[in-house]
Design a protein around this motif. Structure first.
Motif, PDB file in Angstrom:
ATOM      1  N   GLY A  28       0.838  -1.208   0.000  1.00 40.13           N
ATOM      2  CA  GLY A  28       0.000   0.000   0.000  1.00 40.13           C
ATOM      3  C   GLY A  28       0.863   1.244   0.000  1.00 40.13           C
ATOM      4  N   GLY A  29       1.987   1.180  -0.703  1.00 37.49           N
ATOM      5  CA  GLY A  29       2.994   2.245  -0.638  1.00 37.49           C
ATOM      6  C   GLY A  29       2.817   3.340  -1.668  1.00 37.49           C
ATOM      7  N   THR A  30       1.650   3.418  -2.277  1.00 34.11           N
ATOM      8  CA  THR A  30       1.484   4.351  -3.396  1.00 34.11           C
ATOM      9  C   THR A  30       0.534   5.507  -3.107  1.00 34.11           C
ATOM     10  OG1 THR A  30      -0.236   2.914  -4.259  1.00 34.11           O
ATOM     11  CG2 THR A  30       2.008   2.612  -5.131  1.00 34.11           C
ATOM     12  N   HIS A  45      -2.905  -2.067  -4.863  1.00 36.98           N
ATOM     13  CA  HIS A  45      -3.950  -3.001  -5.289  1.00 36.98           C
ATOM     14  C   HIS A  45      -4.338  -2.760  -6.741  1.00 36.98           C
ATOM     15  CE1 HIS A  45      -8.214  -4.747  -4.973  1.00 36.98           C
ATOM     16  NE2 HIS A  45      -7.360  -5.739  -5.051  1.00 36.98           N
ATOM     17  N   ASP A  96      -3.094  -8.201  -4.873  1.00 37.93           N
ATOM     18  CA  ASP A  96      -3.943  -8.204  -3.686  1.00 37.93           C
ATOM     19  C   ASP A  96      -3.202  -8.945  -2.568  1.00 37.93           C
ATOM     20  OD1 ASP A  96      -5.860  -8.527  -1.739  1.00 37.93           O
ATOM     21  OD2 ASP A  96      -7.402  -9.328  -3.087  1.00 37.93           O
ATOM     22  N   ALA A 111      -0.645  -1.903   3.849  1.00 43.21           N
ATOM     23  CA  ALA A 111      -1.931  -2.016   3.138  1.00 43.21           C
ATOM     24  C   ALA A 111      -3.039  -2.339   4.128  1.00 43.21           C
ATOM     25  CB  ALA A 111      -1.852  -3.101   2.063  1.00 43.21           C
ATOM     26  N   ILE A 119      -7.655  -1.711   4.791  1.00 43.64           N
ATOM     27  CA  ILE A 119      -8.923  -1.118   4.374  1.00 43.64           C
ATOM     28  C   ILE A 119      -9.884  -1.054   5.561  1.00 43.64           C
ATOM     29  CG2 ILE A 119      -8.793  -1.878   1.964  1.00 43.64           C
ATOM     30  CD1 ILE A 119     -10.821  -4.127   2.776  1.00 43.64           C
ATOM     31  N   VAL A 177      -7.479  -8.620   4.415  1.00 39.62           N
ATOM     32  CA  VAL A 177      -6.427  -7.706   3.924  1.00 39.62           C
ATOM     33  C   VAL A 177      -5.375  -7.514   5.022  1.00 39.62           C
ATOM     34  CG1 VAL A 177      -5.911  -5.349   3.171  1.00 39.62           C
ATOM     35  CG2 VAL A 177      -7.898  -6.558   2.236  1.00 39.62           C
ATOM     36  N   SER A 191      -3.396   0.375  14.279  1.00 40.93           N
ATOM     37  CA  SER A 191      -4.256   1.557  14.432  1.00 40.93           C
ATOM     38  C   SER A 191      -4.596   1.740  15.898  1.00 40.93           C
ATOM     39  CB  SER A 191      -5.558   1.364  13.651  1.00 40.93           C
ATOM     40  OG  SER A 191      -6.510   2.349  14.020  1.00 40.93           O
ATOM     41  N   TYR A 217     -12.466  -3.936  11.922  1.00 43.33           N
ATOM     42  CA  TYR A 217     -11.175  -3.228  11.778  1.00 43.33           C
ATOM     43  C   TYR A 217     -10.377  -3.276  13.091  1.00 43.33           C
ATOM     44  CZ  TYR A 217      -8.129   0.760  10.458  1.00 43.33           C
ATOM     45  OH  TYR A 217      -7.066   1.589  10.166  1.00 43.33           O
ATOM     46  N   PRO A 224      -1.308   4.412  14.308  1.00 39.87           N
ATOM     47  CA  PRO A 224      -1.688   5.813  14.101  1.00 39.87           C
ATOM     48  C   PRO A 224      -3.083   6.095  14.654  1.00 39.87           C
ATOM     49  CG  PRO A 224      -0.970   4.774  12.037  1.00 39.87           C
ATOM     50  CD  PRO A 224      -1.210   3.681  13.043  1.00 39.87           C
ATOM     51  N   ILE A 259      -5.385  10.132  10.685  1.00 36.74           N
ATOM     52  CA  ILE A 259      -4.367  10.697   9.787  1.00 36.74           C
ATOM     53  C   ILE A 259      -5.046  11.131   8.491  1.00 36.74           C
ATOM     54  CG2 ILE A 259      -2.174  10.246   8.597  1.00 36.74           C
ATOM     55  CD1 ILE A 259      -1.920  10.019  11.678  1.00 36.74           C
ATOM     56  N   MET A 301      -8.596   7.450   3.378  1.00 37.57           N
ATOM     57  CA  MET A 301      -9.308   6.489   4.232  1.00 37.57           C
ATOM     58  C   MET A 301     -10.307   7.177   5.169  1.00 37.57           C
ATOM     59  SD  MET A 301      -7.779   3.529   6.710  1.00 37.57           S
ATOM     60  CE  MET A 301      -7.559   2.270   5.472  1.00 37.57           C
TER      61      MET A 301
HETATM   62  P1  NDP Z   1      -5.350   4.633   1.942  1.00 34.03           P
HETATM   63  O1  NDP Z   1      -6.729   4.113   1.764  1.00 34.03           O
HETATM   64  O2  NDP Z   1      -5.060   6.059   1.650  1.00 34.03           O
HETATM   65  O3  NDP Z   1      -4.307   3.711   1.106  1.00 34.03           O
HETATM   66  C1  NDP Z   1      -4.378   2.328   1.197  1.00 34.03           C
HETATM   67  C2  NDP Z   1      -3.273   1.692   0.413  1.00 34.03           C
HETATM   68  O4  NDP Z   1      -3.366   0.263   0.581  1.00 34.03           O
HETATM   69  C3  NDP Z   1      -3.364   1.934  -1.090  1.00 34.03           C
HETATM   70  O5  NDP Z   1      -2.066   1.972  -1.634  1.00 34.03           O
HETATM   71  C4  NDP Z   1      -4.111   0.698  -1.593  1.00 34.03           C
HETATM   72  O6  NDP Z   1      -3.873   0.384  -2.971  1.00 34.03           O
HETATM   73  C5  NDP Z   1      -3.529  -0.365  -0.693  1.00 34.03           C
HETATM   74  N1  NDP Z   1      -4.399  -1.527  -0.574  1.00 34.03           N
HETATM   75  C6  NDP Z   1      -5.670  -1.553  -0.112  1.00 34.03           C
HETATM   76  N2  NDP Z   1      -6.165  -2.816  -0.173  1.00 34.03           N
HETATM   77  C7  NDP Z   1      -5.181  -3.592  -0.696  1.00 34.03           C
HETATM   78  C8  NDP Z   1      -5.078  -4.963  -1.025  1.00 34.03           C
HETATM   79  N3  NDP Z   1      -6.098  -5.826  -0.841  1.00 34.03           N
HETATM   80  N4  NDP Z   1      -3.917  -5.419  -1.560  1.00 34.03           N
HETATM   81  C9  NDP Z   1      -2.892  -4.572  -1.764  1.00 34.03           C
HETATM   82  N5  NDP Z   1      -2.912  -3.265  -1.465  1.00 34.03           N
HETATM   83  C10 NDP Z   1      -4.057  -2.774  -0.946  1.00 34.03           C
HETATM   84  O7  NDP Z   1      -4.995   4.282   3.456  1.00 34.03           O
HETATM   85  P2  NDP Z   1      -4.137   5.075   4.558  1.00 34.03           P
HETATM   86  O8  NDP Z   1      -2.905   5.599   3.959  1.00 34.03           O
HETATM   87  O9  NDP Z   1      -5.031   5.970   5.301  1.00 34.03           O
HETATM   88  O10 NDP Z   1      -3.808   3.867   5.549  1.00 34.03           O
HETATM   89  C11 NDP Z   1      -2.603   3.110   5.479  1.00 34.03           C
HETATM   90  C12 NDP Z   1      -2.578   2.160   6.655  1.00 34.03           C
HETATM   91  O11 NDP Z   1      -2.672   2.908   7.871  1.00 34.03           O
HETATM   92  C13 NDP Z   1      -3.754   1.173   6.683  1.00 34.03           C
HETATM   93  O12 NDP Z   1      -3.329  -0.074   7.161  1.00 34.03           O
HETATM   94  C14 NDP Z   1      -4.717   1.813   7.654  1.00 34.03           C
HETATM   95  O13 NDP Z   1      -5.565   0.853   8.241  1.00 34.03           O
HETATM   96  C15 NDP Z   1      -3.750   2.427   8.643  1.00 34.03           C
HETATM   97  N6  NDP Z   1      -4.315   3.523   9.432  1.00 34.03           N
HETATM   98  C16 NDP Z   1      -4.822   4.646   8.823  1.00 34.03           C
HETATM   99  C17 NDP Z   1      -5.346   5.668   9.601  1.00 34.03           C
HETATM  100  C18 NDP Z   1      -5.908   6.923   9.003  1.00 34.03           C
HETATM  101  O14 NDP Z   1      -6.508   7.713   9.790  1.00 34.03           O
HETATM  102  N7  NDP Z   1      -5.721   7.198   7.734  1.00 34.03           N
HETATM  103  C19 NDP Z   1      -5.384   5.554  11.066  1.00 34.03           C
HETATM  104  C20 NDP Z   1      -4.818   4.343  11.590  1.00 34.03           C
HETATM  105  C21 NDP Z   1      -4.306   3.369  10.782  1.00 34.03           C
HETATM  106  P3  NDP Z   1      -4.755   1.107  -4.142  1.00 34.03           P
HETATM  107  O15 NDP Z   1      -4.317   2.547  -4.146  1.00 34.03           O
HETATM  108  O16 NDP Z   1      -4.409   0.376  -5.388  1.00 34.03           O
HETATM  109  O17 NDP Z   1      -6.192   0.953  -3.731  1.00 34.03           O
END
Ligand code: NDP
Length: 240
Positions: free
Chosen positions: A9-11, A34, A60, A88, A90, A110, A139, A152, A182, A185, A189
């Motif tokens: 989920g590094g993008t 994803h 995935d 990564a 959701i 996931v 989280s 979650y 976190p 943030i 999401m």
């Molecule tokens: P985003 O929804 O902004 O990004 C999620 C990333 O994960 C995207 O790169 C997405 O790919 C990838 N991803 C999602 N599902 C899959 C899958 N099945 N296989 C591979 N890649 C997948 O999330 P955040 O940056 O907000 O969150 C990152 C992490 O931090 C998560 O684990 C989240 O639970 C955690 N977190 C976030 C908080 C927040 O407030 N934002 C708070 C606490 C924890 P693609 O772009 O292709 O969909």
């Protein structure tokens, strides 16, 4: 020798900030995603703009048939895997009583199947290297629980258990395994979350930025954290 970091989920969001932060600190970046190719291209451009090197790959994390071959290929080509960031994740929120099985399964899969599918082959390589760090993004919901997020919260608490147990198994080989939890943030999401109402629950009275999580991940991956393992570091403005 070049250091390599894999960030799932590094993008976009937090994962993208981690990829950029680790690239700035000399890692070759493997950023997985994803399906959103546009943000993968943006991430590549951002990392190349600061002089870093990056490859992006889509699969995935919950599907072993997709994750297995991709991770095997990455591991085969890299001299070492120095850092793995399981980021990564959701959400699929609902009150528990009305939550359909699909919402339960997808969030758990996931997070936890994703952890298994990616971390297992990587940790095998780290064990051969006798080095490496794993950081998993949990989280605050996994620490204190959150109404409307039983799935979650369970998934994120499960990642904390997995982190502590794996740290106990591989510590003697010099491999460190930690989690970051976190709070709220500013990413896609939480676009539907009533942030203004929730700010009252945050002692620092603001939501966090992805870069603020990324810097803690960079610390945990670094030699500055050489004696830190099995820990959960909150990055939450005091929310606990
Ligand atoms: P985003 O929804 O902004 O990004 C999620 C990333 O994960 C995207 O790169 C997405 O790919 C990838 N991803 C999602 N599902 C899959 C899958 N099945 N296989 C591979 N890649 C997948 O999330 P955040 O940056 O907000 O969150 C990152 C992490 O931090 C998560 O684990 C989240 O639970 C955690 N977190 C976030 C908080 C927040 O407030 N934002 C708070 C606490 C924890 P693609 O772009 O292709 O969909």
């Amino acid at each position: 020798m070049e250091k390599t970091a894999i960030i799932t989920g590094g993008t976009r969001g937090i994962g993208q900030a981690i990829a950029i932060e680790l690239a700035r600190n000399g890692y070759h970046i493997v950023a997985t995603y994803h399906s959103n190719a546009d943000t993968a291209r943006e991430t590549t451009a951002a990392i190349e703009a600061i002089g870093g090197t990056v490859e992006t790959v889509a699969f995935d994390v919950a599907d072993p048939d997709q994750a297995g071959p991709v991770i095997k290929d990455i591991i085969g080509r890299a001299a070492t895997i120095d850092a793995l960031v399981n980021n990564a994740g959701i959400t699929a929120d609902d009150l528990f009583l009305t939550m359909k099985p699909g919402k339960w399964d997808t969030v758990i899969d996931v997070a936890l199947k994703g952890f298994y599918n990616v971390t297992k082959p990587v940790i095998k390589k780290m064990m051969r290297q006798k080095s490496g760090t794993v950081v998993t993004i949990s989280s605050v919901a996994g620490v204190i629980g959150n109404r409307g997020q039983v799935n979650y919260s369970a998934a994120k608490a499960g990642l904390i258990g997995a982190t502590k147990a794996l740290a106990a198994e591989v510590g003697r080989l010099g491999i460190r395994v930690n989690a970051v939890a976190p709070g709220l943030i500013d990413t896609e999401m939480i676009r539907d979350v009533p942030v203004d109402a929730l700010k009252q629950m945050i002692p620092m009275a603001r939501i966090g930025r992805p870069e603020e999580v990324a810097r803690v991940v960079r610390f945990l991956c670094s030699e500055d954290a050489a004696y830190v393992t099995g820990q959960v570091i909150g990055v939450n403005g005091g929310m606990c």
